[in-house]
Enzyme design. Structure first.
Site: not given
Ligand code: IDP
Ligand code: MG
Length: 150
Positions: A126, A49, A115, A112, A9
């Site tokens: 995805e 998302y 992914h 975080n 990310k």
């Protein structure tokens, strides 16, 4: 062999952790079969998302994931989806076990670092969002006899 989608990310890239994350996947024995760096568009972020559309954090999540470049990957291996989720750790880095990527490199739920797809169906969806079929490479790795018994 199973495939999963992994993405460093924006915070991971900004903090110089892309190499460390790729390295952990490689050291585990997983095989990289596609990789690219990109700046995610708002449209792609919302699609990626989509399951979180109704959540209160959706707009901040889209803002975060589009805020700077990411490194997107397809990773292949035996039980790749489950194995990569274990390497990544719990969603909240404050609760993720030490030794996991989020457990070692994060503190905040909204930052975080990485992914990873949560199921085989999500992985397929995805991967299609981020890669064209011809961008995913099929190749032999000679040391796979030292990674897999058969
Ligand atoms: P996952 O990334 O472990 O699969 P999901 O529940 O699918 O976790 O959530 C997607 C992403 O949305 C998380 O990785 C995190 O970046 C963000 N997120 C999830 N829950 C929250 C929250 O309560 N506040 C802010 N961001 C969140
Ligand atoms: Mg998820």
């Amino acid at each position: 062999m199973e495939r999963t989608f992994v993405m460093v990310k924006p915070d991971g890239v900004q903090r110089g952790l892309a190499g460390e994350i790729i390295s952990r996947l490689e050291r585990k024995g997983l095989k990289l079969v596609a990789m690219k760096m990109l700046r995610i568009s708002k449209e792609l972020a919302e699609e990626h998302y989509a399951e979180h559309k109704a959540k209160p954090f959706f707009s901040s999540l889209v803002a975060y994931i589009t805020s700077a470049p990411v490194v997107a990957m397809v990773v292949e291996g035996k039980n790749a989806v489950k194995v990569v989720r274990k390497l990544v750790g719990a969603t909240n880095p404050a609760e993720a076990e030490p030794g996991t990527i989020r457990g070692d490199f994060g503190l905040d739920l909204g930052r975080n670092v990485v992914h990873a797809s949560d199921s085989i169906a999500s992985a397929e969806r995805e991967i299609k969002l981020f890669f064209r079929e011809e961008e995913i490479l099929s190749y032999r790795r000679e040391n796979d006899v030292w990674v897999y018994e058969k």
